[in-house]
Design an enzyme around this catalytic site. Structure first.
Site, mmCIF file in Angstrom:
data_model
loop_
_atom_site.group_PDB
_atom_site.id
_atom_site.type_symbol
_atom_site.label_atom_id
_atom_site.label_comp_id
_atom_site.label_asym_id
_atom_site.label_seq_id
_atom_site.Cartn_x
_atom_site.Cartn_y
_atom_site.Cartn_z
ATOM 1 N N GLU A 1 0.729 -1.434 0.143
ATOM 2 C CA GLU A 1 -0.090 -0.056 -0.290
ATOM 3 C C GLU A 1 0.758 1.277 0.013
ATOM 4 O O GLU A 1 0.800 2.582 0.789
ATOM 5 C CB GLU A 1 -0.888 0.127 1.329
ATOM 6 C CG GLU A 1 -2.014 -1.222 1.132
ATOM 7 C CD GLU A 1 -3.337 -0.938 1.897
ATOM 8 O OE1 GLU A 1 -3.210 0.411 3.184
ATOM 9 O OE2 GLU A 1 -4.282 -1.625 1.987
ATOM 10 N N GLU B 1 -5.397 -8.283 -0.148
ATOM 11 C CA GLU B 1 -6.210 -7.883 1.521
ATOM 12 C C GLU B 1 -7.412 -7.871 0.566
ATOM 13 O O GLU B 1 -8.090 -7.192 -0.496
ATOM 14 C CB GLU B 1 -5.770 -6.898 1.737
ATOM 15 C CG GLU B 1 -4.296 -7.210 2.413
ATOM 16 C CD GLU B 1 -3.859 -5.835 2.906
ATOM 17 O OE1 GLU B 1 -4.585 -5.094 3.785
ATOM 18 O OE2 GLU B 1 -2.598 -5.765 2.426
HETATM 19 O O1 AHR Z 1 -4.345 -5.926 7.120
HETATM 20 C C1 AHR Z 1 -4.780 -4.922 7.483
HETATM 21 C C2 AHR Z 1 -4.002 -3.349 7.261
HETATM 22 O O2 AHR Z 1 -5.229 -3.041 6.028
HETATM 23 C C3 AHR Z 1 -2.992 -4.126 6.724
HETATM 24 O O3 AHR Z 1 -2.421 -4.300 7.413
HETATM 25 C C4 AHR Z 1 -2.909 -2.624 4.794
HETATM 26 O O4 AHR Z 1 -1.964 -3.232 4.056
HETATM 27 C C5 AHR Z 1 -3.997 -2.601 5.064
HETATM 28 O O5 AHR Z 1 -4.499 -1.176 5.268
#
Ligand code: AHR
Length: 502
Positions: free
Chosen positions: A173, A292
């Site tokens: 990210e 994610e």
């Molecule tokens: O999954 C939790 C967090 O969400 C992760 O660390 C990040 O990559 C995202 O913003």
């Protein structure tokens, strides 16, 4: 009763499903590692301190790959801190989650854990505070056979054979202002390209995931992908997508329609990849790593309270969302969307795996149990292997406050390798069951195998340590097959797996 129809044909296929779409994620965050997968002294702990009750739940869930060690955490992490004698590893402040990282569990321990979990490591390198050199070093440490300082260090640390980690993330990210070492697209594109080159020079067999936007709603979405991919297209294999949904407004019809936005997100990022492909006149296709995804919102207030009282603690109870029944339906719909887009989505990681926005929960010193979202995932991972079929769905539609023309019934279908067919299907209707007819004529002789249903009359029903079986799949109505057409009833608000075998 509503009525829906699905036409399937064994020749109308989308793609072979990459099993890595059933991946997950363990970050050094909250109680994912400490108090989650690892709890020495727990009655179920093995000789390495890993909880075997958790391992059993993970194995039954079926996660062929697990992203590690972050997440936001990785952007301030030094991989060298996590190898060598545990007693000599440094404790460090983790600025991503305001926690103290003790490094008791590191690369070797996690690698061993994935073997015990029938899984593989997907390793993220730090491109926040660090750069290409440290990225290449960790590839050399993990994957180079021997004869160099780093590979010999691995051997001295107890791993004679290379770990052979195949899948690597180029940071996390990096477009987000919250990220340690946040970068502009231009800055990230250069760093990621140079890191990618060096990493692949060390081990040409690895695959690399470059960071796309951290979300579809980011102001820089689109521009970020285009600029980053324009620079590093030739050096990487996948671009990442992240998406978390919530139902803060308590609007279930809109919440359950959010998988339509997910589909649009996937199509848009595929188009951005193809735009760069076209510009470069290359034959190489870039695929997607949805590394994610989940529902995330229940724990926000609790997290604030934890940081107020226990900032810089170890294994803090952070982001421990308790998932309800409607969350499981959206997770099911998201899985249907990934299966339907199997030609582009090759990796997807449910974020996360244990305690932190997770399908599996533990009490430290106590039991472990499966949350509601565990079940659609486990069923998709078990039965969603093979070839994704093009399902032509004719369903009634509804409008919600956020979406129009939402199909009441959404589905994906898979031709399993044993010749059987599995249909995954959600009835989004809040009150009415749906009679589903499936055209199976092109598959020859199929017989009804089972129909599994996840339903609860209360959309807010949850599983807890004391009541772990509140939301669980139960047998649904039998499907009748007549002249190659199967008919089955989907209860109102339900996740369904309907399996036909040869
Ligand atoms: O999954 C939790 C967090 O969400 C992760 O660390 C990040 O990559 C995202 O913003």
């Amino acid at each position: 009763m509503k009525k829906a129809f699905i036409k399937l044909d064994r020749d109308y296929t989308i793609s072979r499903i990459d099993p890595r779409i059933y991946g997950s994620f363990i970050e050094h965050l909250g109680r994912a590692v400490y108090g989650g997968i690892y709890e020495p002294g727990h009655p179920c702990a093995d000789e390495q301190g890993f909880r075997t009750d958790v391992l059993k739940l993970v194995k039954d869930l079926g996660v062929p790959v697990v992203r590690y060690p972050g997440g936001n955490f990785v952007s301030g992490f030094n991989w060298e801190d996590s190898v060598g004698k545990v007693s000599e590893r440094p404790k460090r402040l983790d600025l991503a989650w305001f926690t103290t990282e003790t490094n008791e569990v590191g690369l070797h321990e996690f690698y061993d854990w994935t073997k015990k979990a029938n899984s593989e490591v997907m390793y993220a390198v730090n491109l926040g505070t660090r750069g290409p050199e440290n990225a290449r070093d960790v590839v050399e440490y993990a994957n180079h056979p021997s004869g160099t300082r780093l590979s010999d260090m691995r051997i001295a640390n107890g791993k004679k054979d290379p770990m052979g980690i195949k899948l690597w993330c180029l940071g996390n990210e990096m477009d987000g202002s919250w990220q340690i070492g946040h970068k502009t697209a231009k800055e990230y594109a250069r760093t990621a390209t140079e890191a990618a080159k060096l990493m692949k020079w060390v081990d040409p067999s690895i695959e690399l995931v470059v960071c796309g936007s951290s979300g579809y709603t980011m102001r820089t979405f689109g521009d970020w992908e285009y600029e980053v991919l324009s620079e590093c297209y030739d050096h990487v294999d996948y671009v990442s997508l992240h998406r978390y949904y919530n139902n803060k407004r308590g609007d279930t019809p809109s919440f359950l329609a959010k998988s339509m936005e997910l589909e649009e997100f996937i199509r848009t990022v595929s188009a951005l990849c193809d735009a760069v492909k076209g510009k470069k006149h290359t034959k190489k296709q870039l695929n997607l790593s949805f590394d994610e995804w989940n529902v995330w919102y229940h724990s926000a207030e609790q997290d604030k309270a934890v940081w107020k009282t226990d900032k810089w603690g170890r294994g803090l109870p952070l982001i421990e969302d308790v998932y309800n029944f409607e969350d499981a339906l959206l997770v099911g719909l998201m899985l249907i969307t990934f299966i339907r887009n199997a030609d582009r989505v090759k990796i997807a990681c449910l974020a996360q795996l244990v305690n932190v926005i997770a399908p599996i929960m533990t009490r430290s010193g106590g039991k472990s149990w499966a949350q509601t979202i565990y079940f659609p995932f486990a069923e998709a991972s078990r039965w969603g292997r093979g070839v994704s079929l093009r399902a032509i769905i004719d369903s009634p539609l509804y409008d919600s406050t956020e979406f129009t023309d939402v199909p009441v019934t959404d589905a994906a279908a898979v031709l399993n390798d044993d010749g059987g067919v599995t249909v995954f299907c959600v009835n989004r209707d809040m009150t009415e069951p749906c009679e589903l007819k499936i055209d199976l004529r092109s598959f020859g002789d199929l017989r009804f195998d089972f129909h599994s249903v996840l339903h609860n009359d209360d959309i807010h029903a949850v599983n807890t340590e004391l009541a772990p079986d509140t939301v669980k799949p139960t047998p649904g109505s039998a499907a009748e097959i007549d002249d190659g057409f199967a008919s089955v009833t989907l209860p109102a608000l339900s996740w369904n797996v309907i399996r036909f075998s040869k």
